[in-house]
Design an enzyme around this catalytic site. Structure first.
Site, PDB file in Angstrom:
ATOM      1  N   ASP A 273      19.777  49.421   0.322  1.00 40.91           N
ATOM      2  CA  ASP A 273      20.086  50.284   1.464  1.00 40.91           C
ATOM      3  C   ASP A 273      20.284  49.437   2.723  1.00 40.91           C
ATOM      4  O   ASP A 273      19.644  48.401   2.872  1.00 40.91           O
ATOM      5  CB  ASP A 273      18.922  51.280   1.659  1.00 40.91           C
ATOM      6  CG  ASP A 273      19.353  52.492   2.458  1.00 40.91           C
ATOM      7  OD1 ASP A 273      20.544  52.601   2.819  1.00 40.91           O
ATOM      8  OD2 ASP A 273      18.486  53.345   2.740  1.00 40.91           O
TER       9      ASP A 273
ATOM     10  N   ASN B  15      26.324  60.333  -2.739  1.00 39.21           N
ATOM     11  CA  ASN B  15      27.270  59.463  -2.021  1.00 39.21           C
ATOM     12  C   ASN B  15      28.709  59.971  -2.071  1.00 39.21           C
ATOM     13  O   ASN B  15      29.565  59.523  -1.297  1.00 39.21           O
ATOM     14  CB  ASN B  15      27.223  58.020  -2.562  1.00 39.21           C
ATOM     15  CG  ASN B  15      25.985  57.254  -2.142  1.00 39.21           C
ATOM     16  OD1 ASN B  15      25.561  56.317  -2.830  1.00 39.21           O
ATOM     17  ND2 ASN B  15      25.372  57.621  -1.024  1.00 39.21           N
TER      18      ASN B  15
HETATM   19  C1  FPP Z   1      23.649  51.492   0.899  1.00 38.47           C
HETATM   20  O1  FPP Z   1      23.963  51.133   2.195  1.00 38.47           O
HETATM   21  C2  FPP Z   1      24.605  50.959  -0.049  1.00 38.47           C
HETATM   22  C3  FPP Z   1      25.422  51.714  -0.859  1.00 38.47           C
HETATM   23  C4  FPP Z   1      25.440  53.173  -0.892  1.00 38.47           C
HETATM   24  C5  FPP Z   1      26.381  51.075  -1.753  1.00 38.47           C
HETATM   25  C6  FPP Z   1      25.908  49.816  -2.402  1.00 38.47           C
HETATM   26  C7  FPP Z   1      27.082  49.130  -2.902  1.00 38.47           C
HETATM   27  C8  FPP Z   1      27.299  47.790  -2.934  1.00 38.47           C
HETATM   28  C9  FPP Z   1      26.301  46.760  -2.574  1.00 38.47           C
HETATM   29  C10 FPP Z   1      28.618  47.298  -3.377  1.00 38.47           C
HETATM   30  C11 FPP Z   1      29.082  47.692  -4.749  1.00 38.47           C
HETATM   31  C12 FPP Z   1      28.086  47.440  -5.794  1.00 38.47           C
HETATM   32  C13 FPP Z   1      28.181  46.599  -6.814  1.00 38.47           C
HETATM   33  C14 FPP Z   1      27.143  46.579  -7.826  1.00 38.47           C
HETATM   34  C15 FPP Z   1      29.286  45.674  -6.955  1.00 38.47           C
HETATM   35  P1  FPP Z   1      24.395  52.282   3.203  1.00 38.47           P
HETATM   36  O2  FPP Z   1      25.880  52.325   3.241  1.00 38.47           O
HETATM   37  O3  FPP Z   1      23.708  53.550   2.825  1.00 38.47           O
HETATM   38  O4  FPP Z   1      23.833  51.705   4.550  1.00 38.47           O
HETATM   39  P2  FPP Z   1      23.285  52.542   5.800  1.00 38.47           P
HETATM   40  O5  FPP Z   1      22.134  53.361   5.317  1.00 38.47           O
HETATM   41  O6  FPP Z   1      22.878  51.461   6.752  1.00 38.47           O
HETATM   42  O7  FPP Z   1      24.436  53.357   6.301  1.00 38.47           O
END
Ligand code: FPP
Length: 265
Positions: free
Chosen positions: A37, A85
Site C-alpha cells: 500500500d 480496485n
Molecule cells: C497500493 O497503492 C497498490 C496497488 C493497489 C497496486 C499494486 C500494484 C503494483 C505494485 C504493480 C503491479 C503489480 C505487480 C505484481 C507487477 P495505492 O495505489 O493504493 O496507494 P495509495 O493508498 O497511496 O493511493
C-alpha cells in the site's frame, strides 16, 4: 517509549548483513503475505503521477521476491489488485493491467531460473484477456518449480474466495463426489484459491493503514500482523528483515497457554 520500540529502533541501526544474520538465526516464517500500500501517496509526495508510484512499486516487488527466495520461504503472497480496485479511474486500471502484463512477460526467465512457481489468486476471469493469457502462460511454464510459490492476488476478495469455495464444494456434493457431513476446516481449505499451501505466518501491510481489507480472511486466522508506515515503493530488503525479526520476537500460541506459564490461574 516502550522497551519494544527501543529494541526495534536499535535494530533499525543495524546493517542489512547484520539483520540478515539475526533473521537466519531465528525461526523463519514459511509463508509471508503482503498488502502493498502507498504507491499513490509515494508518487504524490514526489509530485509524480500515481502510475509512477506503481512502477516504482514493482521494484519493491522484485526485491521482496528475491529476498524471500534467498531466505527459503515456501510461499510469498502479494495483494496486487483487489475486487474493490475496479472502482479506480479507468486509466489507472488500464495502466496497472499493462504493468502487470509487462511484468509477467519480463519476469518469466527469472522465475524459471530461481525455480519459483507462479500462481494467481482471485477472480481471474474478470481481467482483460491478454492479462489472463499471460497469467496462464506463466502458471503453466512454472508449474513444476519447487523452491517457492509466488501468489499474486488479482481481482481478489477474501469473502468472494469463501463464496467461490462454497459453490465448488456444493457442486461436488451435487455430483456425489463429496458428502456435506465430511466438511471440516481442512477440507474447506482445500477449496480455497490457496489450496495445498500453508497459511501465512506473517502479514505485512505498508503505508500506515492498519486493516486487512478483505485479504485472505480464512487463511489469516492465526497470522501475525505487522504494520509499517513505510510506503510500498520505499519498502526494501531491510524493511522485510525488520518485519521478520519482529515476527520472530513474538510468541505464537494458537489459542494455547504459554509454556512459560506454570499452571496458575
Ligand atoms: C497500493 O497503492 C497498490 C496497488 C493497489 C497496486 C499494486 C500494484 C503494483 C505494485 C504493480 C503491479 C503489480 C505487480 C505484481 C507487477 P495505492 O495505489 O493504493 O496507494 P495509495 O493508498 O497511496 O493511493
Amino acid at each position: 517509549m516502550t522497551v519494544y520500540q527501543n529494541s526495534q529502533n536499535s535494530m533499525e541501526q543495524l546493517s542489512e548483513k547484520e539483520l540478515l544474520d539475526f533473521v537466519k538465526a531465528g525461526n523463519l516464517p514459511r509463508h509471508i503475505a503482503i498488502i502493498m500500500d502507498g504507491n499513490g501517496r509515494w508518487a504524490e509526495k514526489k509530485g509524480l503521477n500515481r502510475i509512477s508510484g506503481h512502477r516504482e512499486g514493482i521494484q519493491s516487488v522484485r526485491g521482496v521476491i528475491t529476498l524471500s527466495r534467498e531466505l527459503g520461504l515456501e510461499a510469498l503472497t502479494i495483494y496486487a489488485f483487489s475486487k474493490e480496485n475496479w472502482n479506480r479511474p479507468a486509466l489507472e486500471i488500464k495502466t496497472l493491467m499493462l504493468l502487470l502484463e509487462e511484468y509477467l512477460k519480463r519476469e518469466l526467465p527469472t522465475l524459471m531460473k530461481n525455480e519459483i512457481r507462479f500462481q494467481s489468486l482471485g477472480r481471474i476471469e474478470d481481467l482483460p484477456l491478454p492479462v489472463i493469457q499471460s497469467i496462464k502462460k506463466v502458471e503453466e511454464a512454472t508449474r513444476n518449480n519447487k523452491k517457492m510459490v509466488l501468489n499474486i492476488a488479482l481481482s481478489y476478495g477474501g469473502r468472494a474466495e469463501i463464496i467461490d469455495a462454497i459453490h465448488q464444494f456444493n457442486a461436488d456434493v451435487q455430483k456425489g463426489t463429496r458428502l456435506l457431513k465430511e466438511l471440516d476446516e481442512n477440507l474447506f481449505s482445500s477449496y480455497l484459491y490457496t489450496r495445498g499451501m500453508v497459511d501465512p505466518d506473517l502479514m505485512i501491510r505498508t503505508s500506515g493503514e492498519e486493516r486487512i481489507s478483505n485479504f485472505l480472511l480464512w487463511q489469516m486466522a492465526y497470522t501475525e500482523l505487522y504494520f509499517t508506515r513505510t510506503l510500498w515503493p520505499d519498502f526494501g530488503r531491510k524493511d522485510l528483515l525488520l518485519a521478520i525479526l519482529e515476527y520472530q520476537r513474538r510468541e505464537r500460541r494458537f489459542g494455547r497457554v504459554s509454556p512459560e506459564s506454570h499452571g496458575e490461574i
